[in-house]
Design a protein around this motif. Sequence first.
Motif, PDB file in Angstrom:
ATOM      1  N   ALA A 141       0.841  -1.202   0.000  1.00 36.14           N
ATOM      2  CA  ALA A 141       0.000   0.000   0.000  1.00 36.14           C
ATOM      3  C   ALA A 141       0.871   1.245   0.000  1.00 36.14           C
ATOM      4  O   ALA A 141       0.847   2.054   0.922  1.00 36.14           O
ATOM      5  CB  ALA A 141      -0.921  -0.010   1.217  1.00 36.14           C
ATOM      6  N   SER A 142       1.666   1.402  -1.062  1.00 33.68           N
ATOM      7  CA  SER A 142       2.627   2.486  -1.135  1.00 33.68           C
ATOM      8  C   SER A 142       2.718   3.002  -2.561  1.00 33.68           C
ATOM      9  O   SER A 142       2.199   2.388  -3.494  1.00 33.68           O
ATOM     10  CB  SER A 142       4.005   1.987  -0.665  1.00 33.68           C
ATOM     11  N   THR A 143       3.415   4.126  -2.706  1.00 38.65           N
ATOM     12  CA  THR A 143       3.599   4.690  -4.036  1.00 38.65           C
ATOM     13  C   THR A 143       4.693   3.961  -4.808  1.00 38.65           C
ATOM     14  O   THR A 143       4.806   4.111  -6.027  1.00 38.65           O
ATOM     15  CB  THR A 143       3.961   6.175  -3.947  1.00 38.65           C
ATOM     16  N   LYS A 144       5.513   3.191  -4.093  1.00 42.14           N
ATOM     17  CA  LYS A 144       6.580   2.433  -4.755  1.00 42.14           C
ATOM     18  C   LYS A 144       6.805   1.132  -4.008  1.00 42.14           C
ATOM     19  O   LYS A 144       6.374   0.974  -2.849  1.00 42.14           O
ATOM     20  CB  LYS A 144       7.868   3.254  -4.790  1.00 42.14           C
ATOM     21  N   ARG A 145       7.475   0.196  -4.652  1.00 37.22           N
ATOM     22  CA  ARG A 145       7.744  -1.094  -4.022  1.00 37.22           C
ATOM     23  C   ARG A 145       8.670  -0.936  -2.822  1.00 37.22           C
ATOM     24  O   ARG A 145       9.502  -0.039  -2.773  1.00 37.22           O
ATOM     25  CB  ARG A 145       8.357  -2.064  -5.034  1.00 37.22           C
ATOM     26  N   SER A 146       8.523  -1.855  -1.881  1.00 37.15           N
ATOM     27  CA  SER A 146       9.361  -1.829  -0.691  1.00 37.15           C
ATOM     28  C   SER A 146      10.689  -2.518  -0.966  1.00 37.15           C
ATOM     29  O   SER A 146      10.718  -3.610  -1.545  1.00 37.15           O
ATOM     30  CB  SER A 146       8.651  -2.550   0.464  1.00 37.15           C
ATOM     31  N   PRO A 147      11.820  -1.909  -0.546  1.00 39.20           N
ATOM     32  CA  PRO A 147      13.119  -2.579  -0.706  1.00 39.20           C
ATOM     33  C   PRO A 147      13.160  -3.933   0.007  1.00 39.20           C
ATOM     34  O   PRO A 147      13.882  -4.833  -0.412  1.00 39.20           O
ATOM     35  CB  PRO A 147      14.098  -1.592  -0.064  1.00 39.20           C
ATOM     36  N   ALA A 148      12.351  -4.074   1.072  1.00 36.06           N
ATOM     37  CA  ALA A 148      12.316  -5.344   1.798  1.00 36.06           C
ATOM     38  C   ALA A 148      11.555  -6.417   1.028  1.00 36.06           C
ATOM     39  O   ALA A 148      11.784  -7.618   1.224  1.00 36.06           O
ATOM     40  CB  ALA A 148      11.668  -5.144   3.168  1.00 36.06           C
ATOM     41  N   LEU A 149      10.638  -5.993   0.137  1.00 41.71           N
ATOM     42  CA  LEU A 149       9.825  -6.929  -0.640  1.00 41.71           C
ATOM     43  C   LEU A 149       9.798  -6.480  -2.101  1.00 41.71           C
ATOM     44  O   LEU A 149       8.756  -6.121  -2.634  1.00 41.71           O
ATOM     45  CB  LEU A 149       8.392  -6.969  -0.075  1.00 41.71           C
ATOM     46  N   PRO A 150      10.943  -6.509  -2.763  1.00 45.36           N
ATOM     47  CA  PRO A 150      11.013  -5.957  -4.120  1.00 45.36           C
ATOM     48  C   PRO A 150      10.158  -6.693  -5.150  1.00 45.36           C
ATOM     49  O   PRO A 150       9.837  -6.132  -6.202  1.00 45.36           O
ATOM     50  CB  PRO A 150      12.506  -6.089  -4.464  1.00 45.36           C
ATOM     51  N   ASP A 151       9.766  -7.928  -4.851  1.00 49.77           N
ATOM     52  CA  ASP A 151       8.969  -8.699  -5.809  1.00 49.77           C
ATOM     53  C   ASP A 151       7.462  -8.528  -5.621  1.00 49.77           C
ATOM     54  O   ASP A 151       6.668  -9.075  -6.388  1.00 49.77           O
ATOM     55  CB  ASP A 151       9.317 -10.198  -5.708  1.00 49.77           C
ATOM     56  N   VAL A 152       7.095  -7.787  -4.590  1.00 52.33           N
ATOM     57  CA  VAL A 152       5.666  -7.579  -4.325  1.00 52.33           C
ATOM     58  C   VAL A 152       5.239  -6.254  -4.952  1.00 52.33           C
ATOM     59  O   VAL A 152       5.733  -5.191  -4.564  1.00 52.33           O
ATOM     60  CB  VAL A 152       5.368  -7.563  -2.815  1.00 52.33           C
TER      61      VAL A 152
END
Length: 329
Positions: free
Chosen positions: A231-242
């Motif tokens: 639920a963000s404007t960009k992917r999370s570095p912790a979950l780059p594949d999500v």
Amino acid sequence: MTRTSRRHALALIGMLATSGAGPAFAQGAPFPSRTIRLVAPHAPGGNSDTFARILAQKLGERIGQQVVVENRTGAGGTVGSALVSKSAPDGYTLVIADNGTHAIAPTLYGTKLAYDVFKDFTPVMLAATFPTVIMIHPAVPAQTPQEFVALVKSQPGKLTYSSAGTGNGSHLTIELFRTAAGGLDMVHVPYKGGAPAVQALLAGEVQMTAVSANTALPHIQSGKVRALGVASTKRSPALPDVPTFAEGGIPFEGDSWLAIMGPPGIPPDVVAKLNQEIAATLREPETRERLAKIGLEVVASSPAGLTELLQRDVPKWGKAVKDSGAVAD
């Protein structure tokens, strides 16, 4: 006093004023010259508290003054926030504000809230953000947000989701998702805290929940849950594949954030010094690395950047509160 002694006294006063000697004429000590109190308005162990302790240690080393963390919990962080709003405006008492205390609380608590988020605080900076992940139980027959939406619409009122409590960020993030997806008919099951809400999902008692990325990571890696989206404007570095929900065709943003604020009336030069030193501390590689391990991404904005965020987030989260029907106890 003789005329001569009077002249001598006046000469001495002039010397003291020129030299800056003597307590009556001494300039104020440069900021900071004593201990800074950093109020963490949530219980030890959470993102707010952990962030505060990392910042306190590294900032103290940088400025050569002690920075102490004080946990003042209660009412979703509003007790500690209210305390700081009434503190002396000298820059020595600050609070770790978040979207719960300063974007959700105004609508959730209404007239019960002991402060105005715009009038009763001095913004120092938006310090860091952390994305929220919406997860579903692997038994749910949906792989993408669109498939999940179709499933819910085919079974209105049947699927359930857990949260850390009514009006909590996890509850309202799913509320934002439900609204963005066209008003999904799901059943909210509130728990007393994030841990039991996650356990309910793991046990299959509910079909969905929302948590911070670092909390979600081990459960996703173990296969015990499935990440529906970030639920963000960009992917999370912790979950780059999500992927983000926007990538899945359901655009909305529910980032959580941590900010530094003080009581109203802090002098501009003190605010500038705080912003400068805290920003430099947060940008140190070691600090960034430690914060990244708990899922936080450094922002270190200007004071104006924090004000702009509040102007966007207060109405956004306020609408989510109203749509959910949540009311503080």
